[in-house]
Design an enzyme around this catalytic site. Structure first.
Site, PDB file in Angstrom:
ATOM      1  N   HIS A 204       0.799  -1.229   0.000  1.00 38.24           N
ATOM      2  CA  HIS A 204       0.000   0.000   0.000  1.00 38.24           C
ATOM      3  C   HIS A 204       0.831   1.278   0.000  1.00 38.24           C
ATOM      4  O   HIS A 204       0.290   2.362  -0.144  1.00 38.24           O
ATOM      5  CB  HIS A 204      -0.922   0.024   1.228  1.00 38.24           C
ATOM      6  CG  HIS A 204      -0.197   0.410   2.482  1.00 38.24           C
ATOM      7  ND1 HIS A 204       0.554  -0.477   3.197  1.00 38.24           N
ATOM      8  CD2 HIS A 204      -0.082   1.606   3.127  1.00 38.24           C
ATOM      9  CE1 HIS A 204       1.090   0.134   4.231  1.00 38.24           C
ATOM     10  NE2 HIS A 204       0.732   1.403   4.205  1.00 38.24           N
TER      11      HIS A 204
HETATM   12  C1  UD1 Z   1      -1.897   6.045   5.249  1.00 38.51           C
HETATM   13  C2  UD1 Z   1      -0.567   6.580   5.787  1.00 38.51           C
HETATM   14  C3  UD1 Z   1       0.468   5.463   5.767  1.00 38.51           C
HETATM   15  C4  UD1 Z   1      -0.035   4.244   6.520  1.00 38.51           C
HETATM   16  C5  UD1 Z   1      -1.362   3.821   5.905  1.00 38.51           C
HETATM   17  C6  UD1 Z   1      -1.941   2.612   6.612  1.00 38.51           C
HETATM   18  C7  UD1 Z   1      -0.137   8.953   5.333  1.00 38.51           C
HETATM   19  C8  UD1 Z   1       0.691   9.909   4.569  1.00 38.51           C
HETATM   20  N1  UD1 Z   1      -0.054   7.675   4.969  1.00 38.51           N
HETATM   21  O1  UD1 Z   1      -1.703   5.707   3.886  1.00 38.51           O
HETATM   22  O2  UD1 Z   1       1.639   5.925   6.414  1.00 38.51           O
HETATM   23  O3  UD1 Z   1       0.904   3.196   6.406  1.00 38.51           O
HETATM   24  O4  UD1 Z   1      -2.281   4.912   6.019  1.00 38.51           O
HETATM   25  O5  UD1 Z   1      -2.988   2.057   5.877  1.00 38.51           O
HETATM   26  O6  UD1 Z   1      -0.837   9.363   6.252  1.00 38.51           O
HETATM   27  N2  UD1 Z   1      -9.268   5.062   1.311  1.00 38.51           N
HETATM   28  C9  UD1 Z   1     -10.452   4.367   1.235  1.00 38.51           C
HETATM   29  N3  UD1 Z   1     -10.990   3.901   2.407  1.00 38.51           N
HETATM   30  C10 UD1 Z   1     -10.400   4.091   3.618  1.00 38.51           C
HETATM   31  C11 UD1 Z   1      -9.163   4.772   3.650  1.00 38.51           C
HETATM   32  C12 UD1 Z   1      -8.613   5.248   2.506  1.00 38.51           C
HETATM   33  O7  UD1 Z   1     -11.026   4.180   0.181  1.00 38.51           O
HETATM   34  O8  UD1 Z   1     -10.958   3.640   4.630  1.00 38.51           O
HETATM   35  C13 UD1 Z   1      -8.685   5.617   0.083  1.00 38.51           C
HETATM   36  C14 UD1 Z   1      -8.514   7.117   0.194  1.00 38.51           C
HETATM   37  O9  UD1 Z   1      -9.653   7.818  -0.185  1.00 38.51           O
HETATM   38  C15 UD1 Z   1      -7.338   7.368  -0.711  1.00 38.51           C
HETATM   39  C16 UD1 Z   1      -6.507   6.105  -0.572  1.00 38.51           C
HETATM   40  O10 UD1 Z   1      -7.372   5.106  -0.045  1.00 38.51           O
HETATM   41  O11 UD1 Z   1      -7.754   7.488  -2.044  1.00 38.51           O
HETATM   42  C17 UD1 Z   1      -5.310   6.299   0.305  1.00 38.51           C
HETATM   43  O12 UD1 Z   1      -5.663   6.722   1.611  1.00 38.51           O
HETATM   44  P1  UD1 Z   1      -4.759   7.763   2.439  1.00 38.51           P
HETATM   45  O13 UD1 Z   1      -5.410   8.021   3.737  1.00 38.51           O
HETATM   46  O14 UD1 Z   1      -4.397   8.921   1.583  1.00 38.51           O
HETATM   47  O15 UD1 Z   1      -3.377   7.051   2.698  1.00 38.51           O
HETATM   48  P2  UD1 Z   1      -2.957   5.532   2.885  1.00 38.51           P
HETATM   49  O16 UD1 Z   1      -2.428   5.033   1.607  1.00 38.51           O
HETATM   50  O17 UD1 Z   1      -4.015   4.721   3.539  1.00 38.51           O
END
Ligand code: UD1
Length: 362
Positions: A204
């Site tokens: 991820h």
């Molecule tokens: C975040 C953290 C990372 C951690 C990870 C654990 C930062 C910079 N990164 O990354 O350090 O290892 O969490 O998982 O804070 N999304 C969903 N559903 C959810 C959550 C996210 O669909 O419940 C989607 C978001 O809308 C986005 C993508 O997943 O498009 C990434 O989510 P984001 O919160 O930006 O960062 P992570 O990759 O989860």
């Protein structure tokens, strides 16, 4: 006040909340603020339920968008909560945008910050997590390090006040959930998996998912491993989105792809797996705790003790390195050197609360 928002933080915060409830009842009141960074049920609520974590008093419902915008919106919203609740301390975990927003909002209001999982460094400033870690460590009052390496990293940056090696809260959690996961999860049955005859993969990290060349190499590596051993891949929403965006879904053929899993299911899989392939910090360490060989699909790791002990091998985003690592395992050439327990004694959460309360009283 505990400020959190992303999946790994729910796991770590649960360990400290348990200590507050069990040992500081009536002395310490914890208010949990959820930024909303992770919002899907199986990325958030299920963790609170399974780990017996108190519900958040407020959910700020902030997620998605560019990092600056996400962090900025969180900063403003957390600040409002701090002004309303006026906590004596703010507790933040790890290195996500929620960690930075919580620490920055508190420090601007002169509220002391305790940073759990302080001092970790990858020495790669292109990672959003590295920037978050450095900034949070430099504005925290108490810095709770999981290892001696973390203490040394802080010292190299001139940070020595309020620094304590308390052990790793993730180790506390591992001891708490190990048996529970084995007895309560039926994930092995559900996916027809036999103990020590399957691999478990997760991916991820932004540096892997957002780069089509790296993501393709990783998926090709996983697909080849899956030709030899059953491979289960709980897919993070970020990765799912980039696989779709870059048109890479064909590489998932032969891999058992699932939604993100509840924590007990994940821990049950980790313990039963023959091999773990991951780019997650938490999963690398859990592999170490459960003595499972791990191939880490990154160029560096903050958890150097795992590579020193030989449970963990860095393979970057290279199909060849992934396959070399897999071949090493299959041919029985994987060497594990027992270097003791570098992550403490399973009482990091108690150590942390003791220090905070002691500090608050002086
Ligand atoms: C975040 C953290 C990372 C951690 C990870 C654990 C930062 C910079 N990164 O990354 O350090 O290892 O969490 O998982 O804070 N999304 C969903 N559903 C959810 C959550 C996210 O669909 O419940 C989607 C978001 O809308 C986005 C993508 O997943 O498009 C990434 O989510 P984001 O919160 O930006 O960062 P992570 O990759 O989860």
């Amino acid at each position: 006040m505990t400020v959190l928002g992303a999946r790994p933080q729910f796991v770590k915060a649960a360990a400290i909340s348990r200590v507050i409830r069990n040992l500081y009842d009536g002395q310490v009141e914890e208010v949990v603020i959820h930024t909303g960074q992770h919002y899907d049920n199986n990325m958030s609520r299920v963790f609170f339920d399974e780990l017996e974590m108190p519900a958040a008093r407020h959910n700020l419902a902030i997620s998605g968008g560019y990092h600056g915008a996400m962090t900025g919106r969180m900063l403003e919203a957390v600040e409002s909560q701090l002004i309303k609740e006026l906590p004596d301390w703010v507790l933040v975990y790890g290195d996500t945008n929620s960690t930075l927003a919580g620490a920055l909002a508190a420090s601007k209001l002169h509220i002391p910050v305790a940073h759990v999982e302080s001092g970790l460094r990858s020495f790669d400033k292109r990672m959003p997590e590295e920037i978050n870690r450095i900034l949070v460590d430099h504005i925290s009052t108490l810095l709770f390090c999981p290892t001696e390496t973390a203490v040394a990293n802080l010292k190299a940056e001139g940070v020595t006040d309020g620094v304590y090696n308390v052990g790793d809260v993730m180790f506390d959690v591992a001891l708490f959930v190990k048996e529970k996961a084995r007895s309560q999860s039926n994930i092995l049955k559900l996916y027809d998996l036999t103990t020590k005859q399957f691999g478990l993969a997760t991916c991820h990290r932004a540096e892997n998912t957002d780069d089509p060349a790296r993501l393709t190499e990783i998926l090709k590596g996983l697909a080849t491993v899956a030709q030899h051993i059953k491979l289960i891949l709980p897919l993070h929403p970020r990765t799912r989105e980039f696989i779709r965006h870059y048109g890479l879904a064909q590489h998932l053929t032969g891999i058992v792809v699932t939604e993100p899993l509840p924590y007990l299911d994940m821990v049950a899989l980790e313990q039963a797996a023959k091999l773990i392939l991951t780019d997650s910090g938490g999963v690398q360490k859990e592999a170490f705790f459960y003595g499972v060989p791990c191939l880490t699909m990154r160029d560096q790791t903050e958890w150097v003790e795992t590579t020193q002990a030989g449970t963990n091998i860095l393979v970057g985003a290279s199909m060849k390195a992934i396959l070399d690592g897999f071949e090493k395992l299959q041919s029985g050439r994987w060497e594990y050197v027992n270097k003791g327990q570098p992550y403490g004694n399973g009482n990091a959460s108690e150590n942390i609360m003791q220090r905070i309360v002691q500090y608050a009283r002086t």
